[in-house]
Scaffold this active site. Structure first.
Site, PDB file in Angstrom:
ATOM      1  N   GLY A   1     -80.275 118.055  46.803  1.00 16.86           N
ATOM      2  CA  GLY A   1     -79.050 118.639  47.428  1.00 16.86           C
ATOM      3  C   GLY A   1     -78.478 116.933  47.903  1.00 16.86           C
ATOM      4  O   GLY A   1     -77.166 116.694  47.737  1.00 16.86           O
ATOM      5  N   THR A   2     -79.055 116.210  48.430  1.00 13.01           N
ATOM      6  CA  THR A   2     -78.748 115.148  49.253  1.00 13.01           C
ATOM      7  C   THR A   2     -78.074 113.995  48.017  1.00 13.01           C
ATOM      8  O   THR A   2     -76.975 113.772  48.197  1.00 13.01           O
ATOM      9  CB  THR A   2     -79.919 114.252  49.837  1.00 13.01           C
ATOM     10  OG1 THR A   2     -80.400 115.145  50.744  1.00 13.01           O
ATOM     11  CG2 THR A   2     -79.356 112.880  50.266  1.00 13.01           C
TER      12      THR A   2
ATOM     13  N   HIS B   1     -85.451 123.723  46.205  1.00 11.67           N
ATOM     14  CA  HIS B   1     -86.437 124.312  46.871  1.00 11.67           C
ATOM     15  C   HIS B   1     -86.077 125.285  48.098  1.00 11.67           C
ATOM     16  O   HIS B   1     -86.775 125.648  49.071  1.00 11.67           O
ATOM     17  CB  HIS B   1     -87.438 123.220  47.724  1.00 11.67           C
ATOM     18  CG  HIS B   1     -86.315 122.413  48.776  1.00 11.67           C
ATOM     19  ND1 HIS B   1     -86.638 122.410  50.015  1.00 11.67           N
ATOM     20  CD2 HIS B   1     -85.380 121.554  48.519  1.00 11.67           C
ATOM     21  CE1 HIS B   1     -85.625 121.930  50.722  1.00 11.67           C
ATOM     22  NE2 HIS B   1     -84.949 121.038  49.860  1.00 11.67           N
TER      23      HIS B   1
ATOM     24  N   THR C   1     -85.429 109.514  33.221  1.00 15.35           N
ATOM     25  CA  THR C   1     -86.230 110.342  32.435  1.00 15.35           C
ATOM     26  C   THR C   1     -86.343 111.973  33.270  1.00 15.35           C
ATOM     27  O   THR C   1     -86.470 111.872  34.349  1.00 15.35           O
ATOM     28  CB  THR C   1     -87.673 109.883  31.984  1.00 15.35           C
ATOM     29  OG1 THR C   1     -87.592 108.945  31.253  1.00 15.35           O
ATOM     30  CG2 THR C   1     -88.435 111.082  31.443  1.00 15.35           C
TER      31      THR C   1
ATOM     32  N   CYS D   1     -84.572 116.635  70.882  1.00 16.90           N
ATOM     33  CA  CYS D   1     -85.745 116.072  71.325  1.00 16.90           C
ATOM     34  C   CYS D   1     -86.578 116.597  69.962  1.00 16.90           C
ATOM     35  O   CYS D   1     -87.749 116.070  69.698  1.00 16.90           O
ATOM     36  CB  CYS D   1     -86.513 116.642  72.330  1.00 16.90           C
ATOM     37  SG  CYS D   1     -85.959 116.188  74.109  1.00 16.90           S
TER      38      CYS D   1
END
Lengths: 388, 141
Positions: A72-73, A202, A238, A325
């Site tokens: 996706g990125t 994924h 590839t 956090c």
């Protein structure tokens, strides 16, 4: 291993058995390079061609409009950067929203340092944009609209078809980051005026490291990777044969069972929402009905999200949070701030994301374990004292 | 990502709550940043005879509060004032770099409580401790 309930399917999913079976030959004996011309390698070539046809047909596209990437990125980066390059003579203005994934947001922020101008459409408290805002934001020099199909943190589904129609009538390219949506809700490039669409395997039980970018025929997107001319010369390298085959197998399975999965998963999601919003000073984030089947997202006031995640982990429950956090920065999730949550409340966010692999027993277990965790953290919180 | 010691102090925090007859109370941090520590102490004859904490924050914030209360309980004021954030982090077998600010907050919370004690005694704490770590107050000023 002790009990584990996996409720972080928006982060990633387990590889499906069908996908693994489809991949195995290409991880073992069928190792030929798809670019070679002898018969042995042509098996790999055929597998990729077959996968491309399968993905195209599911997305309502033509095979030559599907380009395999690493995920996706990469697809988001390629679509956005290249669209700007493609339409450089028209201008440098892009329209997006305040709730995009970092793969889009940080790409846009980078482009802003390079002279691009970005309008981030505001969203309401449910994470929805106003199409009138979109229409008003379009300028003569607008080259791209990029809006996600569904949000990964709060689950809200965005009106891709309507956005596509606005983009088309204005002659502006439209890209959608559909990473979280594909395989879970119906999405078709045929009726939605989409010029580019990003997806990754994924998120629908395919392998990690393999995704795709749909590029509508006629949109001559510049080359992403120069080299041996793979993927019609636009994305050399590839091919990840096993990954591509696994992506197609997983997408086929997800699409085939989409309706029944969505029905069962959203019923479990709604049980979580019903049970957990009974906790005082808690609320659902995102749209109550126009949301992805698997995502139940909340904020619990007066406590902090990472602490919730750690205690859930001790109970064997995997979940995630958009609190500061739980990230490297000290800022809470930009999505939660965009829907208008104040910082101190955004810190107390929790996302439980389900798949068809979850069971009703998992939901019972979460509903049993989570409320005492919230109570325990509140009993330690000086803010809860002040509230009472 | 966290050491076993951090997870132990997070999962089984020591000295949670509030000292009922406290004569020293300090609160540092702010909810916007996602961390607040409140420490209450009973100080008798210059010795911290009882100490408890309440914390809003992440795992590291809870663990640093917990270990800090252990490190200063039964100690004199001067010993408590010499507690550094590094000592807090070391006592937990280290913290991830992004979480070091939690150890700073723990050190400041102890100092803020002692500052409160001095103030209640009519003693200006600033020459002894320095800033009283009441940052909200600083911002208002």
């Amino acid at each position: 291993m002790s009990k584990m309930v996996y409720a972080d399917n928006a982060a990633t999913t387990a590889l499906s058995k069908n996908a693994l079976d489809a991949m195995m030959p290409y991880l073992t004996e069928q190792y030929g390079n798809p670019s070679s011309i002898y018969k042995f390698s042509q098996n790999s070539k055929r597998a990729i061609d077959g996968a491309r046809e399968k993905v195209a047909s599911i997305l309502g596209a033509r095979p030559e409009e599907i380009f395999f990437t690493s995920g996706g990125t990469e697809s988001d980066n390629w679509a956005i950067k290249s669209a700007l390059e493609l339409r450089a003579d028209k201008g440098k203005h892009i329209i997006s929203t305040g709730i995009e994934h970092h793969a889009v947001l940080h790409t846009l922020q980078h482009l802003e340092t390079q002279g691009a101008e970005v309008t981030y459409l505001p969203v309401n408290e449910l994470g929805q944009i106003d199409l009138n805002d979109l229409r008003k934001a379009i300028r003569k020099d607008t080259v791209l609209i990029t809006v996600m199909a569904a949000n990964n943190e709060i689950g809200t589904i965005l009106p891709v078809a309507e956005i596509g129609a606005v983009a088309r009538e204005s002659g502006v390219l439209f890209h959608t980051d559909a990473v979280q949506a594909v395989g879970h809700i119906p999405i078709s490039t045929a009726g939605m005026s989409i010029d580019m669409l990003s997806l990754t395997a994924h998120k629908f039980k395919g392998p990690k490291g393999c995704g795709a970018l749909y590029i509508r025929g006629g949109v001559r997107l510049p080359t992403l990777l120069h080299g041996g001319g793979h993927e019609r010369g636009l994305r050399s390298g590839t091919e990840n044969t096993a990954g591509i085959v696994g992506l197609a197998a997983a997408l086929e399975e997800a699409s085939l069972h989409m309706n029944e999965n969505a029905k069962r998963v959203s019923a479990m999601r709604d049980r979580l929402i019903g049970g957990l919003t009974k906790i005082p000073a808690s609320r659902l984030t995102g749209h109550p009905t126009k949301r992805l089947p698997g995502i139940a997202s909340f904020v619990f006031e007066y406590i902090e999200g990472e602490s919730i995640i750690l205690l859930l982990d001790q109970a064997g429950i995997c979940a995630s949070s958009g609190s500061a956090c739980s990230s490297a920065s000290l800022e809470p999730s930009s999505v939660l701030l965009a829907i208008g949550l104040p910082h101190e409340i955004a810190h107390g966010s929790l996302r439980l994301s389900l798949s068809e692999d979850n069971s009703e027993e998992d939901i019972d277990y979460i509903l049993e374990k989570l409320p005492p965790i919230i109570e325990r953290l509140r009993s330690m919180s000086p803010l809860w004292d002040n509230k009472k | 990502m966290y050491s076993e010691k951090v997870m132990d102090h997070f999962g089984n925090p020591r000295n949670v709550g509030e000292v009922e007859d406290a004569n020293a109370v300090g609160q540092v941090g702010n909810p916007i940043c996602g961390d607040i520590m409140k420490i209450s102490m009973k100080i008798e004859d210059d010795v911290i005879s009882d100490i408890r904490f309440k914390t809003f924050g992440c795992g590291a914030a809870v663990a640093t509060s917990s270990i800090a209360t252990e490190l200063v309980k039964g100690k004199t004021i001067n010993e408590a004032l010499s507690l550094t954030n590094k000592a807090v982090a070391q006592a937990l077998d280290g913290l991830p770099p992004a979480k070091m600010h939690c150890s700073v907050l723990a050190e400041e919370a102890i100092k803020a409580a002692i500052a409160d004690y001095y103030q209640k005694q009519g003693v200006d704490p600033e020459p002894i401790i320095g800033c009283n770590f009441n940052c909200a107050q600083c911002k208002e000023e």
